[in-house]
Design an enzyme around this catalytic site. Sequence first.
Site, PDB file in Angstrom:
ATOM      1  N   MET A  24       0.898  -1.125   0.089  1.00 54.38           N
ATOM      2  CA  MET A  24      -0.036   0.093  -0.025  1.00 54.38           C
ATOM      3  C   MET A  24       0.859   1.354  -0.028  1.00 54.38           C
ATOM      4  O   MET A  24       1.824   1.375   0.860  1.00 54.38           O
ATOM      5  CB  MET A  24      -0.724  -0.080   1.167  1.00 54.38           C
ATOM      6  N   GLY A  28      -1.906   8.287   0.513  1.00 59.69           N
ATOM      7  CA  GLY A  28      -3.306   8.049   0.023  1.00 59.69           C
ATOM      8  C   GLY A  28      -4.176   9.350  -0.247  1.00 59.69           C
ATOM      9  O   GLY A  28      -3.807  10.256   0.436  1.00 59.69           O
ATOM     10  N   ASP A  55      -8.754   6.089  -1.820  1.00 64.87           N
ATOM     11  CA  ASP A  55      -9.602   5.681  -0.919  1.00 64.87           C
ATOM     12  C   ASP A  55     -11.270   6.066  -1.329  1.00 64.87           C
ATOM     13  O   ASP A  55     -11.436   7.124  -1.305  1.00 64.87           O
ATOM     14  CB  ASP A  55      -9.318   6.098   0.337  1.00 64.87           C
ATOM     15  N   TYR A  60     -19.798   7.250  -0.323  1.00 64.81           N
ATOM     16  CA  TYR A  60     -19.590   8.470  -0.808  1.00 64.81           C
ATOM     17  C   TYR A  60     -20.460   8.730  -2.024  1.00 64.81           C
ATOM     18  O   TYR A  60     -20.403   9.880  -2.595  1.00 64.81           O
ATOM     19  CB  TYR A  60     -18.071   8.468  -1.067  1.00 64.81           C
ATOM     20  N   LYS A  89     -15.248   0.670   0.472  1.00 66.58           N
ATOM     21  CA  LYS A  89     -15.774   0.100   1.660  1.00 66.58           C
ATOM     22  C   LYS A  89     -17.155  -0.492   1.461  1.00 66.58           C
ATOM     23  O   LYS A  89     -17.867   0.166   0.806  1.00 66.58           O
ATOM     24  CB  LYS A  89     -15.694   1.249   2.657  1.00 66.58           C
ATOM     25  N   HIS A 122     -16.929  -0.499   6.412  1.00 67.15           N
ATOM     26  CA  HIS A 122     -16.700   0.772   6.758  1.00 67.15           C
ATOM     27  C   HIS A 122     -17.013   1.351   8.187  1.00 67.15           C
ATOM     28  O   HIS A 122     -16.058   2.240   8.553  1.00 67.15           O
ATOM     29  CB  HIS A 122     -17.922   1.763   5.778  1.00 67.15           C
TER      30      HIS A 122
END
Length: 316
Positions: A24, A28, A55, A60, A89, A122
């Site tokens: 990773m 981010g 992300d 969202y 998520k 989430h």
Amino acid sequence: MSYEAFHDALRDSRFALNHGTGRMPAAGFGTLFRDLDLTTQAVGHALQAGFRHFDCAERYRNEDKVGVAIAEAIASGKVRREELFITTKLWNTNHRPERVAPAFEASCRRLQTDYIDCYLIHTPFAFEPGDNQDPRNAQGEVLYDAGVTLIETWRALERLVDEGRARSIGLSDITLPALQELVAEARIKPAVVQVESHPYLPEWELLEFCRAHGIILLAFAPLGHGMTPNVLEDAVLSGIAQRVQKTPAQVALAWSVQRGAAFLTTSTSVGHIRENFDISTLPVRAMVEIREEITTRVRFNSVVETGVPGFIARKP
């Protein structure tokens, strides 16, 4: 000599995942925006600045717009999918095991990708299942789902890893006791835990637990989200920033990576996006100052208590 006078690889740091072969990127880019119409443009700017870790979340409501920016960058040859690390998520209304795979597939379609690098729960709170992402009763109280446990939801995520669709899995907005309980039961251990963390909420105990189990701590709101008390106006950070010729934001983000935590920043401003990626290694003295001299402690987002997000991005 300026700390900017030589190339510094801190911004290119990657943390190894505890299962699979992926790594990773420590830096981010978060995709929660107040104005969803700015999503594609902002993600494009972030890609141009050098961000490779994005992300996302079904909550969202803009995964499709993120997908457009990423697909355009790949099609134009600016980046390869293998260079990117895409996180998304599972929302609270999809915790029931039979709802996990359909929710995952829907996210993949919107993001225009065949796999997700990291799929997170989430929040640990299950809401009443259905299409309404924020189910509430007549009194305005959240309708929780008592018919599913967190470990049952986790088992469904483990199956996504078995199938090769999710390269890694993890959790967001979880407390240390809840994480300890899950880790004890999980067949596939969480690779990532995303929580609010910044110099005013360092989460040292959680970070140590994550280190001991090979889990990456991924910090959201690493700059304090512009809330009061303002992290970026802290005298310790400001003093260090002046000495190393960086901004307080760059100091806070470098501190995160150097202590072993990845971070997420969100902005629609090209200048801020570039600034947030352009971090450099801090002197050991600065790291000690931040740990020992900053004593303010505050949590800005109450999502860990209710499963309801406590803020959304408000500043450009």
